[in-house]
Design a protein around this motif. Structure first.
Motif, PDB file in Angstrom:
ATOM      1  N   TYR A 165       4.043  11.360   3.597  1.00 23.66           N
ATOM      2  CA  TYR A 165       4.804  10.282   2.989  1.00 23.66           C
ATOM      3  C   TYR A 165       4.338   8.963   3.598  1.00 23.66           C
ATOM      4  O   TYR A 165       4.100   8.884   4.803  1.00 23.66           O
ATOM      5  CB  TYR A 165       6.306  10.474   3.268  1.00 23.66           C
ATOM      6  CG  TYR A 165       7.148   9.261   2.937  1.00 23.66           C
ATOM      7  CD1 TYR A 165       7.603   9.053   1.639  1.00 23.66           C
ATOM      8  CD2 TYR A 165       7.471   8.324   3.908  1.00 23.66           C
ATOM      9  CE1 TYR A 165       8.375   7.941   1.326  1.00 23.66           C
ATOM     10  CE2 TYR A 165       8.234   7.216   3.606  1.00 23.66           C
ATOM     11  CZ  TYR A 165       8.685   7.024   2.318  1.00 23.66           C
ATOM     12  OH  TYR A 165       9.428   5.919   2.012  1.00 23.66           O
ATOM     13  N   LEU A 166       4.207   7.929   2.767  1.00 26.42           N
ATOM     14  CA  LEU A 166       3.806   6.605   3.237  1.00 26.42           C
ATOM     15  C   LEU A 166       4.614   5.549   2.500  1.00 26.42           C
ATOM     16  O   LEU A 166       4.822   5.646   1.289  1.00 26.42           O
ATOM     17  CB  LEU A 166       2.314   6.374   2.983  1.00 26.42           C
ATOM     18  CG  LEU A 166       1.778   4.969   3.272  1.00 26.42           C
ATOM     19  CD1 LEU A 166       1.806   4.684   4.765  1.00 26.42           C
ATOM     20  CD2 LEU A 166       0.381   4.808   2.720  1.00 26.42           C
ATOM     21  N   ARG A 167       5.064   4.530   3.252  1.00 27.28           N
ATOM     22  CA  ARG A 167       5.692   3.337   2.685  1.00 27.28           C
ATOM     23  C   ARG A 167       5.068   2.154   3.404  1.00 27.28           C
ATOM     24  O   ARG A 167       5.024   2.119   4.626  1.00 27.28           O
ATOM     25  CB  ARG A 167       7.203   3.335   2.904  1.00 27.28           C
ATOM     26  CG  ARG A 167       7.896   2.111   2.297  1.00 27.28           C
ATOM     27  CD  ARG A 167       9.360   2.034   2.670  1.00 27.28           C
ATOM     28  NE  ARG A 167       9.581   1.921   4.090  1.00 27.28           N
ATOM     29  CZ  ARG A 167       9.437   0.791   4.805  1.00 27.28           C
ATOM     30  NH1 ARG A 167       9.044  -0.315   4.216  1.00 27.28           N
ATOM     31  NH2 ARG A 167       9.679   0.774   6.102  1.00 27.28           N
ATOM     32  N   ASP A 168       4.548   1.203   2.654  1.00 25.19           N
ATOM     33  CA  ASP A 168       3.890   0.047   3.251  1.00 25.19           C
ATOM     34  C   ASP A 168       4.180  -1.172   2.379  1.00 25.19           C
ATOM     35  O   ASP A 168       3.563  -1.341   1.328  1.00 25.19           O
ATOM     36  CB  ASP A 168       2.382   0.291   3.365  1.00 25.19           C
ATOM     37  CG  ASP A 168       1.681  -0.734   4.232  1.00 25.19           C
ATOM     38  OD1 ASP A 168       2.117  -1.908   4.279  1.00 25.19           O
ATOM     39  OD2 ASP A 168       0.678  -0.370   4.868  1.00 25.19           O
ATOM     40  N   THR A 169       5.119  -2.017   2.815  1.00 22.88           N
ATOM     41  CA  THR A 169       5.499  -3.165   2.000  1.00 22.88           C
ATOM     42  C   THR A 169       4.390  -4.201   1.925  1.00 22.88           C
ATOM     43  O   THR A 169       4.264  -4.896   0.922  1.00 22.88           O
ATOM     44  CB  THR A 169       6.792  -3.828   2.535  1.00 22.88           C
ATOM     45  OG1 THR A 169       6.598  -4.198   3.896  1.00 22.88           O
ATOM     46  CG2 THR A 169       7.960  -2.870   2.439  1.00 22.88           C
ATOM     47  N   PHE A 170       3.560  -4.326   2.965  1.00 17.82           N
ATOM     48  CA  PHE A 170       2.472  -5.303   2.953  1.00 17.82           C
ATOM     49  C   PHE A 170       1.425  -4.935   1.900  1.00 17.82           C
ATOM     50  O   PHE A 170       0.870  -5.796   1.230  1.00 17.82           O
ATOM     51  CB  PHE A 170       1.830  -5.390   4.337  1.00 17.82           C
ATOM     52  CG  PHE A 170       0.793  -6.460   4.467  1.00 17.82           C
ATOM     53  CD1 PHE A 170       1.151  -7.795   4.456  1.00 17.82           C
ATOM     54  CD2 PHE A 170      -0.542  -6.140   4.594  1.00 17.82           C
ATOM     55  CE1 PHE A 170       0.202  -8.791   4.574  1.00 17.82           C
ATOM     56  CE2 PHE A 170      -1.499  -7.127   4.710  1.00 17.82           C
ATOM     57  CZ  PHE A 170      -1.121  -8.459   4.707  1.00 17.82           C
ATOM     58  N   TYR A 195       6.463   3.877  -2.185  1.00 20.10           N
ATOM     59  CA  TYR A 195       6.300   5.172  -1.538  1.00 20.10           C
ATOM     60  C   TYR A 195       5.095   5.891  -2.120  1.00 20.10           C
ATOM     61  O   TYR A 195       4.690   5.652  -3.252  1.00 20.10           O
ATOM     62  CB  TYR A 195       7.557   6.052  -1.647  1.00 20.10           C
ATOM     63  CG  TYR A 195       7.891   6.511  -3.048  1.00 20.10           C
ATOM     64  CD1 TYR A 195       7.305   7.654  -3.586  1.00 20.10           C
ATOM     65  CD2 TYR A 195       8.801   5.815  -3.814  1.00 20.10           C
ATOM     66  CE1 TYR A 195       7.623   8.080  -4.867  1.00 20.10           C
ATOM     67  CE2 TYR A 195       9.126   6.235  -5.084  1.00 20.10           C
ATOM     68  CZ  TYR A 195       8.535   7.372  -5.607  1.00 20.10           C
ATOM     69  OH  TYR A 195       8.844   7.790  -6.865  1.00 20.10           O
ATOM     70  N   LEU A 196       4.518   6.734  -1.307  1.00 22.54           N
ATOM     71  CA  LEU A 196       3.411   7.600  -1.706  1.00 22.54           C
ATOM     72  C   LEU A 196       3.710   8.968  -1.098  1.00 22.54           C
ATOM     73  O   LEU A 196       3.921   9.074   0.113  1.00 22.54           O
ATOM     74  CB  LEU A 196       2.080   7.058  -1.182  1.00 22.54           C
ATOM     75  CG  LEU A 196       0.840   7.830  -1.603  1.00 22.54           C
ATOM     76  CD1 LEU A 196      -0.303   6.856  -1.828  1.00 22.54           C
ATOM     77  CD2 LEU A 196       0.440   8.860  -0.595  1.00 22.54           C
ATOM     78  N   VAL A 197       3.778   9.992  -1.931  1.00 24.22           N
ATOM     79  CA  VAL A 197       4.054  11.351  -1.478  1.00 24.22           C
ATOM     80  C   VAL A 197       2.889  12.230  -1.915  1.00 24.22           C
ATOM     81  O   VAL A 197       2.483  12.188  -3.080  1.00 24.22           O
ATOM     82  CB  VAL A 197       5.381  11.887  -2.064  1.00 24.22           C
ATOM     83  CG1 VAL A 197       5.633  13.311  -1.618  1.00 24.22           C
ATOM     84  CG2 VAL A 197       6.531  10.984  -1.658  1.00 24.22           C
ATOM     85  N   ALA A 198       2.352  13.025  -0.969  1.00 19.57           N
ATOM     86  CA  ALA A 198       1.186  13.866  -1.256  1.00 19.57           C
ATOM     87  C   ALA A 198       1.382  15.277  -0.699  1.00 19.57           C
ATOM     88  O   ALA A 198       1.075  15.529   0.461  1.00 19.57           O
ATOM     89  CB  ALA A 198      -0.073  13.232  -0.683  1.00 19.57           C
ATOM     90  N   PRO A 199       1.915  16.211  -1.516  1.00 15.32           N
ATOM     91  CA  PRO A 199       1.986  17.608  -1.079  1.00 15.32           C
ATOM     92  C   PRO A 199       0.655  18.306  -1.367  1.00 15.32           C
ATOM     93  O   PRO A 199       0.082  18.141  -2.444  1.00 15.32           O
ATOM     94  CB  PRO A 199       3.113  18.186  -1.934  1.00 15.32           C
ATOM     95  CG  PRO A 199       3.142  17.340  -3.159  1.00 15.32           C
ATOM     96  CD  PRO A 199       2.637  15.977  -2.757  1.00 15.32           C
ATOM     97  N   THR A 200       0.139  19.053  -0.394  1.00 15.99           N
ATOM     98  CA  THR A 200      -1.115  19.782  -0.566  1.00 15.99           C
ATOM     99  C   THR A 200      -1.028  21.143   0.128  1.00 15.99           C
ATOM    100  O   THR A 200      -0.180  21.362   0.980  1.00 15.99           O
ATOM    101  CB  THR A 200      -2.319  19.012   0.014  1.00 15.99           C
ATOM    102  OG1 THR A 200      -2.074  18.717   1.392  1.00 15.99           O
ATOM    103  CG2 THR A 200      -2.572  17.709  -0.728  1.00 15.99           C
ATOM    104  N   ALA A 201      -1.924  22.027  -0.252  1.00 17.29           N
ATOM    105  CA  ALA A 201      -2.034  23.348   0.377  1.00 17.29           C
ATOM    106  C   ALA A 201      -3.514  23.704   0.430  1.00 17.29           C
ATOM    107  O   ALA A 201      -4.314  23.207  -0.363  1.00 17.29           O
ATOM    108  CB  ALA A 201      -1.268  24.381  -0.426  1.00 17.29           C
ATOM    109  N   GLY A 202      -3.885  24.551   1.407  1.00 19.06           N
ATOM    110  CA  GLY A 202      -5.296  24.908   1.505  1.00 19.06           C
ATOM    111  C   GLY A 202      -5.561  25.964   2.552  1.00 19.06           C
ATOM    112  O   GLY A 202      -4.654  26.665   3.016  1.00 19.06           O
ATOM    113  N   VAL A 203      -6.822  26.033   2.937  1.00 20.22           N
ATOM    114  CA  VAL A 203      -7.297  27.032   3.889  1.00 20.22           C
ATOM    115  C   VAL A 203      -8.100  26.330   4.977  1.00 20.22           C
ATOM    116  O   VAL A 203      -8.707  25.278   4.735  1.00 20.22           O
ATOM    117  CB  VAL A 203      -8.140  28.121   3.180  1.00 20.22           C
ATOM    118  CG1 VAL A 203      -9.399  27.537   2.555  1.00 20.22           C
ATOM    119  CG2 VAL A 203      -8.466  29.271   4.104  1.00 20.22           C
ATOM    120  N   GLY A 204      -8.077  26.903   6.181  1.00 25.14           N
ATOM    121  CA  GLY A 204      -8.819  26.311   7.296  1.00 25.14           C
ATOM    122  C   GLY A 204      -9.433  27.370   8.181  1.00 25.14           C
ATOM    123  O   GLY A 204      -9.127  28.565   8.063  1.00 25.14           O
TER     124      GLY A 204
END
Length: 187
Positions: free
Chosen positions: A130-135, A140-149
């Motif tokens: 999640y990101l919020r940046d008034t400048f 808001y920016l929401v980024a759900p992800t899934a993966g492998v490592g």
């Protein structure tokens, strides 16, 4: 003369307000440092690995002169390892900066990640950021992800992993409709 007296009084109120915020931030910082020193004392006997670990930080910077600035930040990270195969991590950062009574930085970022080890070195993960940046005009920016490592190096003193994931990203900006798109992550 009256205007100069009013400007001088306004500046003295501003400086008093900045000093008050500095003293509060300094008190919080000293409390966190004192708590971390108390928690950092070595135990007499070895203990089993802790389920919860984490850190917290506070920073303050004040300048005065041609321009008056006050910057502060709060940060944390918490890790929970209930089982050897499952690790959950929470992170957060808040930045705020004022220059001559104008906000120049106002940013919040939060993250959650859950990793589940399949074998000795391979793991699956799910995360949301999640990101919020008034400048930067990001409501808001929401980024759900899934993966492998894969854990390339996994020793007590050294850890090196690589991961690849996919998901989505939704961003809301002032005066613009919500935008959602695909997202790829690499780490």
């Amino acid at each position: 003369v009256l205007r100069n007296a009013a400007d001088s009084q306004s500046r003295s109120h501003l400086q008093a307000d900045r000093m008050r915020r500095f003293v509060i931030a300094l008190g919080v910082g000293c409390g966190l440092v004192g708590a971390s020193v108390a928690l950092a004392q070595a135990p007499a006997a070895p203990e089993p690995p802790k389920t919860w670990t984490g850190t917290a930080g506070v920073g303050v910077s004040i300048t005065s002169g041609n321009s008056d600035t006050m910057n502060y930040n709060l940060a944390f990270d918490v890790t929970r390892t209930p089982k050897a195969r499952n690790v959950m991590k929470w992170t957060g950062l808040y930045l705020r900066g004022d220059q001559n009574d104008a906000v120049v930085v106002n940013r919040t970022s939060l993250g959650y990640r859950d990793e589940y080890t399949l074998s000795g070195r391979t793991f699956l993960f799910g995360q949301v950021d999640y990101l919020r940046d008034t400048f930067k005009l990001i409501d808001y920016l929401v980024a759900p992800t899934a993966g492998v490592g894969f854990k390339i190096i996994d020793t007590e003193g050294t850890k090196f992993t690589v991961d690849l994931g996919a998901g989505s990203m939704s961003e809301q900006n002032p005066g613009v409709d919500l935008r959602t798109s695909a997202a790829l992550t690499a780490g």
